[in-house]
Design an enzyme around this catalytic site. Structure first.
Site, short mmCIF file in Angstrom:
data_model
loop_
_atom_site.label_atom_id
_atom_site.label_comp_id
_atom_site.label_asym_id
_atom_site.label_seq_id
_atom_site.Cartn_x
_atom_site.Cartn_y
_atom_site.Cartn_z
N ASN A 9 0.90 -1.24 0.04
CA ASN A 9 -0.06 -0.24 -0.16
C ASN A 9 0.84 1.23 -0.18
OD1 ASN A 9 -1.93 1.99 0.52
ND2 ASN A 9 -2.44 1.48 2.72
N LYS A 11 0.12 4.36 -0.14
CA LYS A 11 -0.77 5.36 0.55
C LYS A 11 -0.58 6.64 -0.50
CE LYS A 11 0.27 3.39 4.78
NZ LYS A 11 0.17 3.57 6.32
N HIS A 93 -9.32 0.98 5.13
CA HIS A 93 -8.15 1.07 5.72
C HIS A 93 -8.38 1.92 7.04
CE1 HIS A 93 -4.09 2.43 6.70
NE2 HIS A 93 -3.72 1.28 5.95
N GLU A 95 -6.76 4.51 8.08
CA GLU A 95 -6.54 5.92 7.93
C GLU A 95 -7.75 6.45 7.10
OE1 GLU A 95 -2.93 5.47 5.80
OE2 GLU A 95 -2.03 4.66 7.75
N GLU A 163 -5.22 -5.43 10.81
CA GLU A 163 -4.12 -4.42 10.80
C GLU A 163 -4.46 -3.78 12.31
OE1 GLU A 163 -2.33 -3.11 6.81
OE2 GLU A 163 -4.10 -1.78 7.08
N GLY A 169 2.52 1.78 10.66
CA GLY A 169 3.69 3.01 10.51
C GLY A 169 4.34 3.23 11.99
N SER A 209 3.64 -2.53 10.56
CA SER A 209 5.22 -2.31 10.45
C SER A 209 5.78 -3.73 10.18
CB SER A 209 5.38 -2.09 12.05
OG SER A 209 5.13 -0.79 12.35
C1 PEP Z 1 -0.75 0.02 6.08
O1 PEP Z 1 -0.66 0.99 5.85
O2 PEP Z 1 -1.69 -0.84 5.70
C2 PEP Z 1 0.52 -0.30 6.87
C3 PEP Z 1 0.34 -1.82 7.35
O3 PEP Z 1 1.56 0.45 6.92
P1 PEP Z 1 3.01 -0.03 7.51
O4 PEP Z 1 3.55 -1.40 7.22
O5 PEP Z 1 3.86 1.16 7.30
O6 PEP Z 1 2.76 -0.03 9.05
#
Ligand code: PEP
Length: 251
Positions: A9, A11, A93, A95, A163, A169, A209
């Protein structure tokens, strides 16, 4: 057998200058033993599709509207994503749930629109740190799962991504026991709702992460069928080893 999936992703990152990363990834992974999906910003989708036309790497959007066309300034429909070269779309997601107030009902309606357009919906679920610390993780995940998935969902049309919001992040990763507990719970709920065969066909990705250094350990956890990767998917030198670890876990 569920085929493993490594999904990236991007983003709101990436302009045409970053398209060469796709070629690097495609060269490195032409014969990966797992599926690979990249979700760049919508502005790059059609050029990414050209860049990946000879590869096995799939493309996805990061959101879609519930309608296929109409007066919705600034929005993108599932049909438009498909037309631009996408086969998947990330929905719900955290976000988007946080920045745009997306509810489970809206995620479900978007998922229905995506499936009708012929896209695979990658539906995201995850608890906040407060919810985890209050012991509410499974309750929150169960509610999101029930509310966000359409009744028509199957492993062919939907991928689930667990997630934890506090792991996205941040560099913080749940223990393998915590990941396994939630993935096993999601699997059990899917089997309850859709029956053993269909419930067993959904791929359940872990996201939050994931890095080259922790990927193998996470991929060894039961009911982890791959990863949704944010930051590390922007760098082929990081995403490449994550894909390798996933392919190795598939045996
Ligand atoms: C994500 O944005 O779905 C995500 C898992 O981000 P990150 O791997 O940077 O934690």
């Amino acid at each position: 057998m569920r085929r493993k999936l490594a999904a990236g992703n991007w983003k709101m990152n990436g302009t045409s200058a970053e398209l060469d990363r796709l070629a690097t990834l495609a060269e490195r992974h032409s014969a990966a033993g797992c599926d690979v999906l990249i979700c760049p910003p919508a502005t790059l989708l059609s050029r990414a599709a050209e860049a990946l036309s000879d590869s096995q790497i799939a493309l996805g959007g990061q959101d879609c509207h519930t309608a296929s066309t109409g007066a919705h300034t600034g929005d993108t429909s599932a049909e438009m994503l498909k037309d631009a070269g996408a086969s998947h779309v990330i929905l719900g997601h955290s976000e988007r749930r946080a920045d745009h107030g997306e509810s489970d009902a809206l995620v479900r309606a978007k998922s229905e629109a995506a499936i009708s357009a012929g896209l695979i919906a990658v539906i995201c679920l995850g608890e906040s740190l407060e919810e985890r610390e209050a012991g509410q993780t499974l309750e929150v995940i169960g509610t999101q799962l029930q509310g966000s998935l359409p009744d028509s969902a199957s492993g062919e049309t939907v991928v689930i991504a667990y997630e934890p919001v506090w792991a996205i992040g941040t560099g913080k990763v749940p223990s393998t026991e915590q990941i396994g507990e939630v993935h096993d719970f999601i699997r059990a709920r899917l089997e309850e709702r859709f029956g053993a065969e269909t419930g067993g066909s959904f791929r359940i990705l872990y996201g939050g992460s994931v890095k080259p250094g922790n990927a193998a350990e996470i991929f060894a956890v039961s009911n982890v069928d791959g990863a949704l990767v944010g930051g590390a998917s922007l760098k082929p030198q990081d995403f490449g080893p994550i894909i390798d670890a996933l392919a190795a876990s598939a045996g």
